[in-house]
Design a protein around this motif. Structure first.
Motif, PDB file in Angstrom:
ATOM      1  N   VAL A 103     -10.296  11.883   7.532  1.00 57.11           N
ATOM      2  CA  VAL A 103     -10.152  11.421   6.149  1.00 57.11           C
ATOM      3  C   VAL A 103      -9.256  10.195   6.063  1.00 57.11           C
TER       4      VAL A 103
ATOM      5  N   LYS B 135       5.255  20.359  13.372  1.00 56.37           N
ATOM      6  CA  LYS B 135       6.016  20.804  12.211  1.00 56.37           C
ATOM      7  C   LYS B 135       5.593  22.219  11.827  1.00 56.37           C
TER       8      LYS B 135
ATOM      9  N   LEU C  70      -9.107  16.346  -0.828  1.00 57.67           N
ATOM     10  CA  LEU C  70     -10.383  16.865  -0.335  1.00 57.67           C
ATOM     11  C   LEU C  70     -10.314  18.386  -0.200  1.00 57.67           C
ATOM     12  N   GLN C  71      -9.200  18.874   0.399  1.00 56.47           N
ATOM     13  CA  GLN C  71      -9.071  20.328   0.589  1.00 56.47           C
ATOM     14  C   GLN C  71      -8.978  21.051  -0.744  1.00 56.47           C
TER      15      GLN C  71
ATOM     16  N   TYR D 187      -3.497   6.411   8.228  1.00 56.25           N
ATOM     17  CA  TYR D 187      -2.328   6.878   7.471  1.00 56.25           C
ATOM     18  C   TYR D 187      -1.015   6.631   8.205  1.00 56.25           C
TER      19      TYR D 187
ATOM     20  N   PRO E 133     -12.683  22.774   6.905  1.00 51.89           N
ATOM     21  CA  PRO E 133     -11.531  22.977   7.771  1.00 51.89           C
ATOM     22  C   PRO E 133     -10.399  23.673   7.011  1.00 51.89           C
TER      23      PRO E 133
ATOM     24  N   LEU F 102       6.466  18.608   0.832  1.00 51.73           N
ATOM     25  CA  LEU F 102       7.151  19.516   1.747  1.00 51.73           C
ATOM     26  C   LEU F 102       6.509  19.513   3.126  1.00 51.73           C
ATOM     27  N   TYR F 103       5.176  19.577   3.160  1.00 45.72           N
ATOM     28  CA  TYR F 103       4.518  19.661   4.458  1.00 45.72           C
ATOM     29  C   TYR F 103       4.181  18.286   5.021  1.00 45.72           C
ATOM     30  N   GLY F 104       4.233  17.238   4.180  1.00 47.18           N
ATOM     31  CA  GLY F 104       4.016  15.879   4.685  1.00 47.18           C
ATOM     32  C   GLY F 104       2.578  15.533   4.997  1.00 47.18           C
ATOM     33  N   GLU F 105       1.624  16.131   4.267  1.00 41.86           N
ATOM     34  CA  GLU F 105       0.217  15.815   4.491  1.00 41.86           C
ATOM     35  C   GLU F 105      -0.145  14.525   3.748  1.00 41.86           C
ATOM     36  N   PRO F 106      -1.115  13.764   4.265  1.00 47.09           N
ATOM     37  CA  PRO F 106      -1.579  12.597   3.496  1.00 47.09           C
ATOM     38  C   PRO F 106      -2.338  13.016   2.237  1.00 47.09           C
ATOM     39  N   ALA F 107      -2.113  12.268   1.150  1.00 52.89           N
ATOM     40  CA  ALA F 107      -2.634  12.669  -0.158  1.00 52.89           C
ATOM     41  C   ALA F 107      -4.154  12.792  -0.178  1.00 52.89           C
ATOM     42  N   ALA F 108      -4.851  11.843   0.430  1.00 51.11           N
ATOM     43  CA  ALA F 108      -6.315  11.845   0.359  1.00 51.11           C
ATOM     44  C   ALA F 108      -6.900  13.114   0.983  1.00 51.11           C
ATOM     45  N   LYS F 109      -6.294  13.550   2.088  1.00 53.67           N
ATOM     46  CA  LYS F 109      -6.783  14.757   2.766  1.00 53.67           C
ATOM     47  C   LYS F 109      -6.551  15.994   1.912  1.00 53.67           C
TER      48      LYS F 109
ATOM     49  N   TYR G 268       1.026  10.865  14.181  1.00 55.71           N
ATOM     50  CA  TYR G 268       1.365  11.547  12.932  1.00 55.71           C
ATOM     51  C   TYR G 268       0.766  12.949  12.918  1.00 55.71           C
TER      52      TYR G 268
ATOM     53  N   MET H  84       0.842  -1.205   0.000  1.00 57.03           N
ATOM     54  CA  MET H  84       0.000   0.000   0.000  1.00 57.03           C
ATOM     55  C   MET H  84       0.877   1.256   0.000  1.00 57.03           C
ATOM     56  N   LYS H  85       1.946   1.191   0.782  1.00 56.28           N
ATOM     57  CA  LYS H  85       2.801   2.362   0.901  1.00 56.28           C
ATOM     58  C   LYS H  85       3.507   2.638  -0.424  1.00 56.28           C
TER      59      LYS H  85
ATOM     60  N   PHE I  93       1.225   4.385  -2.857  1.00 58.61           N
ATOM     61  CA  PHE I  93       1.059   5.824  -2.641  1.00 58.61           C
ATOM     62  C   PHE I  93       2.276   6.610  -3.117  1.00 58.61           C
TER      63      PHE I  93
END
Lengths: 213, 274
Positions: free
Chosen positions: B85, B122, A175-176, B89, A62, A165-172, B115, A1-2, A5
């Motif tokens: 969401v 961060k 959505l944003q 993760y 959000p 750069l910011y390390g956010e999960p892709a799915a989130k 996380y 899975m990793k 992604f």
């Protein structure tokens, strides 16, 4: 899975870099060389307007909100060209973030910047000039199209920045981005582009002065 | 925010005496450093160092407080969205599944919570250095600093103009709103429903735009008359030659990035989780 992604992420990362490079090359080739004094002032005042209008925002999700300031990007792009549009978005967003929130969200700054830049591509049409009142029906459709392309390009860059750069999960982030783009599209479609058309219609189309040779 | 549209607080500390461009460079290097990692220990250290630097720069906590509250609320919302969401993760990254909550087959794991915490820290670790730059750099030094780092002076000047005109444009906007309110157009919550209010706010955009376009003409004519943009480079009233302190901080900034690359490649190249 990793692995799945990361493979998608790198593919999009490469795509975003390619898009940015191509867009910049396109600008350098077609755009004017250097900035005139008028452009410099337009960038400054445009960015200040962006900052002032950012007071008016309605949260829709959000950390995503409905901002009238976004309408300025295609307007300044259409009047002064893509370079000014890009810098109005970039400087306006970054300054406003820094002064109001104390931290700059760089990846989303690029979303604003690209919306301004693609709003300005319409000025490459020889028979388009807002301040001289030169606008035709065919330009309306083009303006909407460029605005949507600008959003797509900006979104890819914002996505790449957020994920790498910011390390956010892709799915989130998706959505944003969808929420933000929906809000921005509404603002641009209802306010931004109609204001350009209105502005062009209020300017006189022909004057009686000729250029003396 | 003061009348001039900046956050500058006048003191006489080492950071106030430092050249603006060096602070900008430190800010950029710090940001690059933070972007490289996904490790809560690094962020904790950098956050503490950042707030110590703010302390040294004698920035009163009172003026940091609203911005700090903003970023904390921001990260809380961000974390909530992240957890809703993508509740697994963190586990996908670490390969460990410590299920805390199981709602209809959707599992919230401890690793995801950790996380979200790492991510929040961060963002918070990026705040102090941004504030250090904003609070200790005189806005009139701003353009000069950018120019020194290689940004074209025309773009730097645009930023100067933006800073100068934010309060003016805001006053103009408030004037227009007041004029419309005097004619009975509602702008405050409770006077009309939200859609109506939004529509009314849209009506101020057009007059604001027209007056701004006039302002562009006036200001650019004035600048043209004074010969702006005639030469390839320009001099700045605020520019001083670099001093020993400035060179020390250049070395620190570059060392920070090199240290980051070194540590990242050798020790902390993955998301750290307890």
């Amino acid at each position: 899975m990793k692995g799945f992604f990361t493979s998608i992420a790198t593919w999009q990362g490469i795509l975003s870099i390619v898009i940015v490079v191509l867009a910049s090359l396109f600008l350098f080739r077609k755009g004017k060389k250097g900035l005139s004094t008028r452009d410099v002032v337009a960038i400054g005042i445009g960015a200040a307007l962006y900052g002032a209008l950012s007071y008016i925002s309605i949260p829709i999700g959000p950390n995503t909100s409905f901002r009238i300031a976004v309408a300025l990007l295609p307007i300044f792009g259409a009047i002064f060209g893509p370079i000014v549009g890009f810098l109005v978005g970039f400087i306006g967003h970054a300054l406003n973030d820094a002064l109001m929130n104390g931290s700059v969200w760089w990846s989303w700054v690029f979303l604003s910047a690209f919306m301004g830049m693609f709003g300005g591509i319409i000025t490459f049409d020889k028979d388009f000039d807002v301040l001289s009142g030169m606008i035709q029906k065919k330009h309306y459709f083009k303006m909407y199209m460029y605005a949507i392309i600008g959003m797509l390009v900006g979104s890819v860059v914002a996505y790449a920045g957020d994920v790498f750069l910011y390390g956010e999960p892709a799915a989130k982030v998706w959505l944003q981005i969808i929420l933000a783009n929906a809000a921005n599209l509404v603002v641009i479609a209802i306010v931004g582009i109609p204001v350009i058309i209105l502005l062009a219609k209020t300017k006189s189309k022909n004057n009686n002065l000729d250029v003396d040779a | 925010m003061s009348r001039t549209g900046s956050l500058y607080i006048d003191r006489n500390t080492i950071f106030h005496r430092l050249d603006g461009s060096i602070k900008l460079m430190l800010w950029i290097c710090w940001t690059i450093f933070i972007f490289m990692f996904m490790d809560i220990r690094v962020f904790a250290i950098m956050t503490i160092v950042g707030f110590v630097l703010l302390r040294i720069a004698q920035i009163p906590f009172k003026s940091i407080k609203p911005l700090l509250i903003f970023i904390i609320i921001f990260t809380i919302f961000n974390s909530i969205l992240l957890i809703i969401v993508t509740p697994e993760y963190g586990s996908q990254l670490t390969g460990k599944y410590t299920v805390l909550l199981n709602l209809f087959g959707v599992k919230l794991t401890m690793q995801t919570l950790f996380y979200a915490l790492t991510l929040s820290l961060k963002y918070i670790s990026l705040l102090p250095i941004t504030l250090l730059f904003l609070f200790t750099t005189n806005p009139s030094e701003f353009a000069c600093s950018l120019n020194r780092l290689g940004v074209s002076y025309k773009v730097a000047y645009s930023i100067s103009i933006a800073l100068r005109y934010i309060p003016d444009v805001r006053d103009e906007m408030i004037n227009i709103i007041n004029a419309q309110e005097a004619r009975g157009v509602p702008f405050k919550k409770g006077d009309a429903n939200t859609i109506k209010l939004l529509k009314n706010y849209l009506t101020i955009l057009f007059p604001l735009l027209i007056s701004s376009l006039q302002r562009v003409d006036v200001v650019s004519n004035a600048m043209d008359l004074r010969g702006f943009g005639k030469y390839k480079t320009r001099t700045w009233y605020n520019r001083r030659p670099l001093e020993l302190n400035d060179y020390i901080f250049i070395v620190i900034s570059i060392a920070l990035v090199i240290l980051g690359v070194f540590v990242k490649n050798n020790f902390l190249n993955k998301f750290y989780c307890i």
